[in-house]
Design a protein around this motif. Sequence first.
Motif, PDB file in Angstrom:
ATOM      1  N   VAL A 209       0.908  -1.094  -0.017  1.00  0.00           N
ATOM      2  CA  VAL A 209      -0.078   0.013   0.103  1.00  0.00           C
ATOM      3  C   VAL A 209       0.878   1.332  -0.039  1.00  0.00           C
ATOM      4  CG1 VAL A 209      -1.604   1.314   1.334  1.00  0.00           C
ATOM      5  CG2 VAL A 209      -1.881  -1.166   1.334  1.00  0.00           C
ATOM      6  N   PHE A 210       0.543   2.376  -0.653  1.00  0.00           N
ATOM      7  CA  PHE A 210       1.117   3.543  -0.753  1.00  0.00           C
ATOM      8  C   PHE A 210       0.173   4.672  -0.781  1.00  0.00           C
ATOM      9  CE2 PHE A 210       1.146   2.387  -5.377  1.00  0.00           C
ATOM     10  CZ  PHE A 210       0.870   3.336  -5.724  1.00  0.00           C
ATOM     11  N   ALA A 211       0.369   5.923  -0.333  1.00  0.00           N
ATOM     12  CA  ALA A 211      -0.527   6.916  -0.545  1.00  0.00           C
ATOM     13  C   ALA A 211       0.021   8.187  -1.431  1.00  0.00           C
ATOM     14  CB  ALA A 211      -1.017   7.543   0.653  1.00  0.00           C
ATOM     15  N   LEU A 212      -0.544   9.084  -2.117  1.00  0.00           N
ATOM     16  CA  LEU A 212      -0.061  10.086  -2.682  1.00  0.00           C
ATOM     17  C   LEU A 212      -1.014  11.175  -2.649  1.00  0.00           C
ATOM     18  CD1 LEU A 212       1.474   8.406  -6.236  1.00  0.00           C
ATOM     19  CD2 LEU A 212       2.814   9.346  -4.394  1.00  0.00           C
ATOM     20  N   PHE A 213      -0.732  12.325  -2.034  1.00  0.00           N
ATOM     21  CA  PHE A 213      -1.500  13.405  -2.091  1.00  0.00           C
ATOM     22  C   PHE A 213      -2.981  13.000  -1.261  1.00  0.00           C
ATOM     23  CE2 PHE A 213       1.373  14.099  -5.472  1.00  0.00           C
ATOM     24  CZ  PHE A 213       2.012  15.261  -5.067  1.00  0.00           C
ATOM     25  N   GLY A 214      -3.033  12.249  -0.160  1.00  0.00           N
ATOM     26  CA  GLY A 214      -4.082  11.744   0.273  1.00  0.00           C
ATOM     27  C   GLY A 214      -4.855  10.635  -0.362  1.00  0.00           C
ATOM     28  N   VAL A 215      -4.468  10.258  -1.421  1.00  0.00           N
ATOM     29  CA  VAL A 215      -5.185   9.162  -2.316  1.00  0.00           C
ATOM     30  C   VAL A 215      -4.317   7.895  -1.837  1.00  0.00           C
ATOM     31  CG1 VAL A 215      -5.962   8.198  -4.545  1.00  0.00           C
ATOM     32  CG2 VAL A 215      -5.760  10.825  -4.058  1.00  0.00           C
ATOM     33  N   VAL A 216      -5.013   6.888  -1.316  1.00  0.00           N
ATOM     34  CA  VAL A 216      -4.573   5.731  -0.923  1.00  0.00           C
ATOM     35  C   VAL A 216      -4.587   4.347  -1.956  1.00  0.00           C
ATOM     36  CG1 VAL A 216      -4.545   3.622   0.721  1.00  0.00           C
ATOM     37  CG2 VAL A 216      -4.911   6.052   1.457  1.00  0.00           C
ATOM     38  N   PHE A 217      -3.304   4.002  -2.406  1.00  0.00           N
ATOM     39  CA  PHE A 217      -3.737   2.972  -3.402  1.00  0.00           C
ATOM     40  C   PHE A 217      -3.405   1.568  -2.880  1.00  0.00           C
ATOM     41  CE2 PHE A 217      -2.800   6.879  -5.671  1.00  0.00           C
ATOM     42  CZ  PHE A 217      -3.730   6.741  -6.782  1.00  0.00           C
ATOM     43  N   ASN A 227       7.547 -11.070 -17.238  1.00  0.00           N
ATOM     44  CA  ASN A 227       6.448 -10.642 -17.616  1.00  0.00           C
ATOM     45  C   ASN A 227       5.837  -9.595 -16.271  1.00  0.00           C
ATOM     46  OD1 ASN A 227       4.270  -9.986 -18.984  1.00  0.00           O
ATOM     47  ND2 ASN A 227       3.143 -11.908 -18.635  1.00  0.00           N
ATOM     48  N   PRO A 228       6.318  -8.867 -15.668  1.00  0.00           N
ATOM     49  CA  PRO A 228       5.956  -8.173 -14.426  1.00  0.00           C
ATOM     50  C   PRO A 228       4.850  -7.367 -14.699  1.00  0.00           C
ATOM     51  CG  PRO A 228       7.642  -7.160 -15.245  1.00  0.00           C
ATOM     52  CD  PRO A 228       7.600  -8.145 -16.250  1.00  0.00           C
ATOM     53  N   GLN A 229       3.750  -7.443 -13.452  1.00  0.00           N
ATOM     54  CA  GLN A 229       2.837  -6.835 -13.574  1.00  0.00           C
ATOM     55  C   GLN A 229       2.289  -6.123 -12.220  1.00  0.00           C
ATOM     56  OE1 GLN A 229      -0.659  -9.146 -15.400  1.00  0.00           O
ATOM     57  NE2 GLN A 229       0.294  -9.183 -17.214  1.00  0.00           N
ATOM     58  N   ILE A 230       1.886  -4.982 -11.952  1.00  0.00           N
ATOM     59  CA  ILE A 230       1.450  -4.267 -10.905  1.00  0.00           C
ATOM     60  C   ILE A 230      -0.156  -3.752 -10.916  1.00  0.00           C
ATOM     61  CG2 ILE A 230       1.817  -2.505  -9.200  1.00  0.00           C
ATOM     62  CD1 ILE A 230       4.066  -4.135  -8.998  1.00  0.00           C
ATOM     63  N   HIS A 231      -0.912  -4.456 -10.191  1.00  0.00           N
ATOM     64  CA  HIS A 231      -2.383  -4.083 -10.321  1.00  0.00           C
ATOM     65  C   HIS A 231      -2.620  -3.191  -9.200  1.00  0.00           C
ATOM     66  CE1 HIS A 231      -6.684  -4.297 -10.923  1.00  0.00           C
ATOM     67  NE2 HIS A 231      -6.908  -4.907  -9.564  1.00  0.00           N
ATOM     68  N   LEU A 232      -3.219  -1.895  -9.634  1.00  0.00           N
ATOM     69  CA  LEU A 232      -3.531  -0.918  -8.558  1.00  0.00           C
ATOM     70  C   LEU A 232      -5.109  -0.966  -8.297  1.00  0.00           C
ATOM     71  CD1 LEU A 232      -1.363   2.451  -9.214  1.00  0.00           C
ATOM     72  CD2 LEU A 232      -0.898   0.572  -7.716  1.00  0.00           C
ATOM     73  N   PHE A 233      -5.672  -0.740  -7.173  1.00  0.00           N
ATOM     74  CA  PHE A 233      -6.874  -0.770  -6.968  1.00  0.00           C
ATOM     75  C   PHE A 233      -7.142  -0.006  -5.528  1.00  0.00           C
ATOM     76  CE2 PHE A 233      -5.001  -4.449  -5.246  1.00  0.00           C
ATOM     77  CZ  PHE A 233      -5.664  -4.703  -3.734  1.00  0.00           C
ATOM     78  N   ASP A 234      -8.331   0.413  -5.273  1.00  0.00           N
ATOM     79  CA  ASP A 234      -8.773   0.844  -4.166  1.00  0.00           C
ATOM     80  C   ASP A 234      -9.400  -0.186  -3.135  1.00  0.00           C
ATOM     81  OD1 ASP A 234     -10.177   2.242  -1.820  1.00  0.00           O
ATOM     82  OD2 ASP A 234     -10.607   3.816  -2.954  1.00  0.00           O
ATOM     83  N   SER A 235      -8.850  -0.651  -2.341  1.00  0.00           N
ATOM     84  CA  SER A 235      -9.431  -1.885  -1.569  1.00  0.00           C
ATOM     85  C   SER A 235     -10.552  -1.414  -0.556  1.00  0.00           C
ATOM     86  CB  SER A 235      -8.111  -2.284  -0.665  1.00  0.00           C
ATOM     87  OG  SER A 235      -7.918  -1.344   0.262  1.00  0.00           O
ATOM     88  N   GLU A 267      -1.814  12.160 -11.528  1.00  0.00           N
ATOM     89  CA  GLU A 267      -1.265  11.363 -12.785  1.00  0.00           C
ATOM     90  C   GLU A 267       0.057  10.468 -12.371  1.00  0.00           C
ATOM     91  OE1 GLU A 267      -1.183  12.547 -17.015  1.00  0.00           O
ATOM     92  OE2 GLU A 267       1.032  12.568 -16.735  1.00  0.00           O
ATOM     93  N   LEU A 268      -0.209   9.374 -12.657  1.00  0.00           N
ATOM     94  CA  LEU A 268       0.923   8.147 -12.358  1.00  0.00           C
ATOM     95  C   LEU A 268       1.397   7.495 -13.480  1.00  0.00           C
ATOM     96  CD1 LEU A 268      -1.015   8.483  -9.771  1.00  0.00           C
ATOM     97  CD2 LEU A 268      -0.046   6.164  -8.918  1.00  0.00           C
ATOM     98  N   ILE A 269       2.657   7.479 -13.479  1.00  0.00           N
ATOM     99  CA  ILE A 269       3.357   6.492 -14.798  1.00  0.00           C
ATOM    100  C   ILE A 269       4.338   5.810 -14.310  1.00  0.00           C
ATOM    101  CG2 ILE A 269       4.658   6.909 -16.793  1.00  0.00           C
ATOM    102  CD1 ILE A 269       4.125   9.675 -16.962  1.00  0.00           C
ATOM    103  N   GLY A 270       3.984   4.395 -14.495  1.00  0.00           N
ATOM    104  CA  GLY A 270       4.624   3.302 -14.174  1.00  0.00           C
ATOM    105  C   GLY A 270       5.548   2.635 -14.946  1.00  0.00           C
ATOM    106  N   GLU A 271       6.752   2.360 -14.630  1.00  0.00           N
ATOM    107  CA  GLU A 271       7.955   1.687 -15.226  1.00  0.00           C
ATOM    108  C   GLU A 271       8.529   0.675 -14.800  1.00  0.00           C
ATOM    109  OE1 GLU A 271      10.037   3.833 -18.830  1.00  0.00           O
ATOM    110  OE2 GLU A 271      10.070   5.275 -16.830  1.00  0.00           O
ATOM    111  N   PHE A 272       8.771  -0.579 -15.395  1.00  0.00           N
ATOM    112  CA  PHE A 272       9.745  -1.465 -14.844  1.00  0.00           C
ATOM    113  C   PHE A 272      11.258  -1.413 -15.460  1.00  0.00           C
ATOM    114  CE2 PHE A 272       5.419  -3.197 -15.069  1.00  0.00           C
ATOM    115  CZ  PHE A 272       5.422  -3.676 -13.649  1.00  0.00           C
TER     116      PHE A 272
END
Length: 275
Positions: A209-217, A227-235, A267-272
């Motif tokens: 879990v991490f938070a950005l500007f009050g938004v919890v992911f 073949n890595p993957q990171i799935h983001l969601f609001d639990s 805005e979030l930009i994800g990279e491996f």
Amino acid sequence: MRKPTPEERKEIIVNYIIAHNGKYIDMLALADKLCISERLMQMTLKSLREEGLIEVVHTFSDTGKQLKNKYRYIGAPGGRYGAGLTLDMLYDTENKAGFRDWDWEDYKFKRDGSWYDSDDLDDYKIDRRYLRREYLKRANIDESYGVRNANFFVIRYSSWISNKDNKPTPPNHIKINHLTGETYDDRPGSYSSDGTKKYELETLDKIFVFALFGVVFAAEYNGEKDNPQIHLFDSRIDEDYITFSYWGDNILHLVWDADDDRENHLELIGEFTSK
């Protein structure tokens, strides 16, 4: 000039040796084509020998003078090594194999304090990943060959506030720049706030879990290293945001209402990445 990564350069050298198997090869000329030093070429050849991929055959003239070396591929049987990248592909003007063809210096912060437009760099990266993936499909090569040392998951984020569409700035917040004559919105939050989060995949929990500007992911790490993957969601409300993958566009843009007819943007930009 396109400059391949160390892994891509290794593939090009091995495939060059496969194409000239058992023949004399001018490695200094090949190093020049790859824009690397003689020392780096010798180090790469040593590494390839130690990995059991190539064999060097020393040749001599009738008088005992050493001539150019011959090289043989002794790795796993097949007509190509790795993703099959070649020197011809590196010099292909259409860049169909998706090699990097920009200079990192163009995207660094400048000494005069000016900023680059990161959106341009993101577009370049996405476009080159698309080209590499299409090349792998055409060549009937597994996509894992295109994944380059995915050791870290990196999130670059940016937060800003903007006016809503067709909503004017309240008159009491309109100021004038007396040097340029332009008007601007003086309310707090007009400037972007940027940053980076970085996670090492080997030590990453299955769910974190991490938070950005009050938004919890909440984030779930799926897939394998190739073949890595990171799935983001609001639990809390079981809402899916995005699944970041090595080959994806990997851009998440959230917008919600702020005060005074404005909108908050995140805005979030994800990279491996390898490092």
